[in-house]
Structure formats: structure tokens, C-alpha cells
Design a protein around this motif. Structure first.
Motif, PDB file in Angstrom:
ATOM      1  N   THR A  50       0.852  -1.186   0.000  1.00 50.14           N
ATOM      2  CA  THR A  50       0.000   0.000   0.000  1.00 50.14           C
ATOM      3  C   THR A  50       0.885   1.232   0.000  1.00 50.14           C
ATOM      4  O   THR A  50       1.906   1.265   0.699  1.00 50.14           O
TER       5      THR A  50
ATOM      6  N   GLU B  69      -2.535  -5.860 -10.115  1.00 46.09           N
ATOM      7  CA  GLU B  69      -3.672  -5.181  -9.507  1.00 46.09           C
ATOM      8  C   GLU B  69      -3.226  -3.827  -8.967  1.00 46.09           C
ATOM      9  O   GLU B  69      -2.188  -3.709  -8.328  1.00 46.09           O
ATOM     10  N   GLN B  70      -4.025  -2.804  -9.244  1.00 46.36           N
ATOM     11  CA  GLN B  70      -3.781  -1.469  -8.710  1.00 46.36           C
ATOM     12  C   GLN B  70      -5.142  -0.879  -8.358  1.00 46.36           C
ATOM     13  O   GLN B  70      -6.016  -0.745  -9.212  1.00 46.36           O
ATOM     14  N   LYS B  71      -5.347  -0.545  -7.092  1.00 47.33           N
ATOM     15  CA  LYS B  71      -6.628  -0.004  -6.652  1.00 47.33           C
ATOM     16  C   LYS B  71      -6.412   1.292  -5.886  1.00 47.33           C
ATOM     17  O   LYS B  71      -5.555   1.367  -5.009  1.00 47.33           O
TER      18      LYS B  71
ATOM     19  N   GLY C  32      -7.054   4.849 -11.557  1.00 43.67           N
ATOM     20  CA  GLY C  32      -7.214   4.201 -10.273  1.00 43.67           C
ATOM     21  C   GLY C  32      -7.108   2.701 -10.370  1.00 43.67           C
ATOM     22  O   GLY C  32      -6.037   2.122 -10.197  1.00 43.67           O
ATOM     23  N   ASN C  33      -8.216   2.021 -10.706  1.00 47.04           N
ATOM     24  CA  ASN C  33      -8.250   0.558 -10.678  1.00 47.04           C
ATOM     25  C   ASN C  33      -7.759  -0.036 -11.998  1.00 47.04           C
ATOM     26  O   ASN C  33      -8.295   0.251 -13.067  1.00 47.04           O
TER      27      ASN C  33
ATOM     28  N   THR D 244      -6.111  -3.893 -13.610  1.00 43.76           N
ATOM     29  CA  THR D 244      -5.802  -5.306 -13.381  1.00 43.76           C
ATOM     30  C   THR D 244      -5.155  -5.907 -14.621  1.00 43.76           C
ATOM     31  O   THR D 244      -5.527  -5.576 -15.756  1.00 43.76           O
TER      32      THR D 244
ATOM     33  N   TYR E 285      -3.087   3.941  -2.597  1.00 46.80           N
ATOM     34  CA  TYR E 285      -3.268   2.833  -3.531  1.00 46.80           C
ATOM     35  C   TYR E 285      -2.769   1.532  -2.909  1.00 46.80           C
ATOM     36  O   TYR E 285      -1.801   1.525  -2.139  1.00 46.80           O
ATOM     37  N   THR E 286      -3.418   0.446  -3.257  1.00 46.83           N
ATOM     38  CA  THR E 286      -2.852  -0.883  -3.041  1.00 46.83           C
ATOM     39  C   THR E 286      -2.418  -1.403  -4.407  1.00 46.83           C
ATOM     40  O   THR E 286      -3.010  -1.061  -5.429  1.00 46.83           O
TER      41      THR E 286
END
Length: 263
Positions: free
Chosen positions: A167, A191-193, A223-224, A226, A255-256
Motif C-alpha cells: 500500500t 492489480e492497482q486499486k 485508479g483501478n 488489473t 493505492y494498493t
């Protein structure tokens, strides 16, 4: 007779008092910004990373234990062998900037600006996000890898150099260092959230105890995301691509992320 004895005692007291003041004054003079630079880099040369940590304010790491762990890893990988102070500039009464040349055992040599500030009456080297962004690090000698081995043949099959996850709200480093035989890399974002849309900057850096040397980067907006791949090229002016690390920076928000770097 009593007056004479009192006079002798008074003279002795004055002499001792003068010597004590002089000793204290000399001790204070030794606590200078230059002494901090000299003592910190001498500590790295001897491998005393705990002493180095005590002379540094390093904002790259949330805890001193994490910074000491990285300092030790860097020392074990390529110890500092020598250093030279090239120049000193006084910014104000509480801040000085030194230009320092650092030479590691592999021959890797860089020149970096080193900022020293008074922190609670003690001079300390300051490593902050601002200094990392503004410092111009000059590579003098790329050095050679220990136990030089042949690279061998590489296939076109994608090979993972390193994986990373976590994170980020400011910046974080990948846990593992890696080396690469090529400058044409593939950044895989599994993955990026994030709740904002500014995105994340993925950098490849050499994290030394004194500075981050930027080898290449890729901005990933939005933002999101994958299972998406991006090209990430390293600068071709470097001659040594060992001991590198991922550095992940948020361009706004938290962000994670999970990803990997391949070639």
C-alpha cells in the motif's frame, strides 16, 4: 597566613575554572556539520550502520529498524570504501550543504549533494522526499559486479526479475533487490486499486545509503487496473544494472498494488 592560603586557593580555582571552560569550548567546537558528515561515512566504511542511522534523519523509512536493515543490506552488497568532501556551502546558521564523492568496494563512485541540519542542537544528515527529488546524483564510475560471471544466453521468454506488493500513500520500496541483463523491461500491474485517479509512478532505482539513483520509470495513470503490462525502459548511459529496486510512488491518494518486473 590565612589570607595567603586563601589567595593561593583562589588562584588555583581560577586556573582550573579557566581550563574547564576551555575544555568545554573545545568539545563544543568539535560538534560541527562537517564532523557529522565525516563520522557518518566513516561509520559506513566500518559497517557500523547503527551509528550511521543515529547521525541521519532518513524519511524514506517509517522506522529506524527498517532503515538499518537496508543500510546493512547495502553494506553487505557493496561496502563504502572511501569518501571525499568536495565542497561546503552554508545555506543558513542551521543548514549546510556538502558535495561528497563516495567510492564503494566495487568501484561504484557517485557524487551527491548532502544536506546537514541542526536537529535539537545536533547536526544530522537529512534524507527527505524533497532532497531525493531535487538532488542531482552524478555517477563517476559504474563499478564492477563482485565475482564477475558470464551473463550466458537469455531467451525471449519473459523472466520475472522481481515482484512487489503493498500500500502506498507517499512512496514505498520493493522488498527485494534485483539485477537485469537488459534495459528493455516489462512492468506488469496485476492489480492497482485507488480511490483517486492520479495514478502511480513505478521507478527502478539504486537505493544507496545516501541517495536514490533513478534508472527508469513508468507513470501508470488512473485508479483501478488489473492484469496490464507496460514498457519500462532503463537509461542506457548506465553501465551496471545490479542491486536495483522498485520504488512505488503515489501521485495522489492511497493505492494498493501488486506487480512484477520482467524482461
Amino acid at each position: 597566613m590565612m589570607k595567603r592560603i586563601l589567595g593561593i586557593v583562589l588562584v588555583i580555582t581560577m586556573i582550573l575554572g579557566t581550563n574547564l571552560v576551555y575544555a568545554n569550548s573545545s568539545s563544543a567546537i568539535l560538534n560541527t556539520a562537517e564532523d557529522t558528515v565525516i563520522n557518518s561515512y566513516n561509520a559506513l566504511i566500518t559497517g557500523d550502520v547503527e551509528k550511521y542511522a543515529s547521525l541521519v534523519e532518513d524519511e524514506r523509512f517509517p522506522t529506524e529498524a527498517e532503515s538499518i536493515s537496508l543500510y546493512k543490506e547495502n553494506h553487505d552488497m557493496d561496502p563504502l570504501k572511501d569518501f571525499k568532501i568536495l565542497s561546503e556551502t552554508e545555506i543558513n546558521s542551521n543548514t549546510k550543504k556538502f558535495q561528497v564523492e563516495l567510492t564503494h568496494s566495487s568501484g561504484y563512485t557517485i557524487q551527491i549533494p548532502t544536506t546537514v541540519q541542526k536537529v535539537e542542537d545536533n547536526w544530522k544528515i537529512i534524507i527527505s522526499s524533497d532532497s531525493l527529488d531535487s538532488n542531482v546524483v552524478t555517477e563517476i564510475n559504474p563499478g564492477v559486479e563482485k565475482g564477475d560471471t558470464e551473463d550466458g544466453e537469455y531467451t525471449t521468454q519473459e523472466i520475472i526479475l522481481t515482484s512487489f506488493n503493498g500500500t502506498v500513500s507517499h512512496y514505498v520500496y520493493g522488498k527485494y533487490s534485483f539485477s537485469t541483463p537488459t534495459t528493455a523491461l516489462i512492468l506488469g500491474i496485476h492489480e492497482q486499486k485507488g480511490i483517486y485517479t492520479h495514478g502511480v509512478r513505478y521507478e527502478v532505482v539504486k537505493v544507496t545509503n545516501e541517495a536514490d539513483v533513478l534508472y527508469g520509470y513508468r507513470n501508470v495513470p488512473g485508479g483501478n487496473i488489473t492484469n496490464t503490462k507496460y514498457a519500462l525502459s532503463l537509461g542506457t548511459h548506465f553501465q551496471n544494472y545490479i542491486g536495483l529496486r522498485m520504488k512505488i510512488l503515489s501521485n495522489g491518494g492511497t493505492y494498493t498494488f501488486r506487480g512484477s518486473l520482467e524482461y
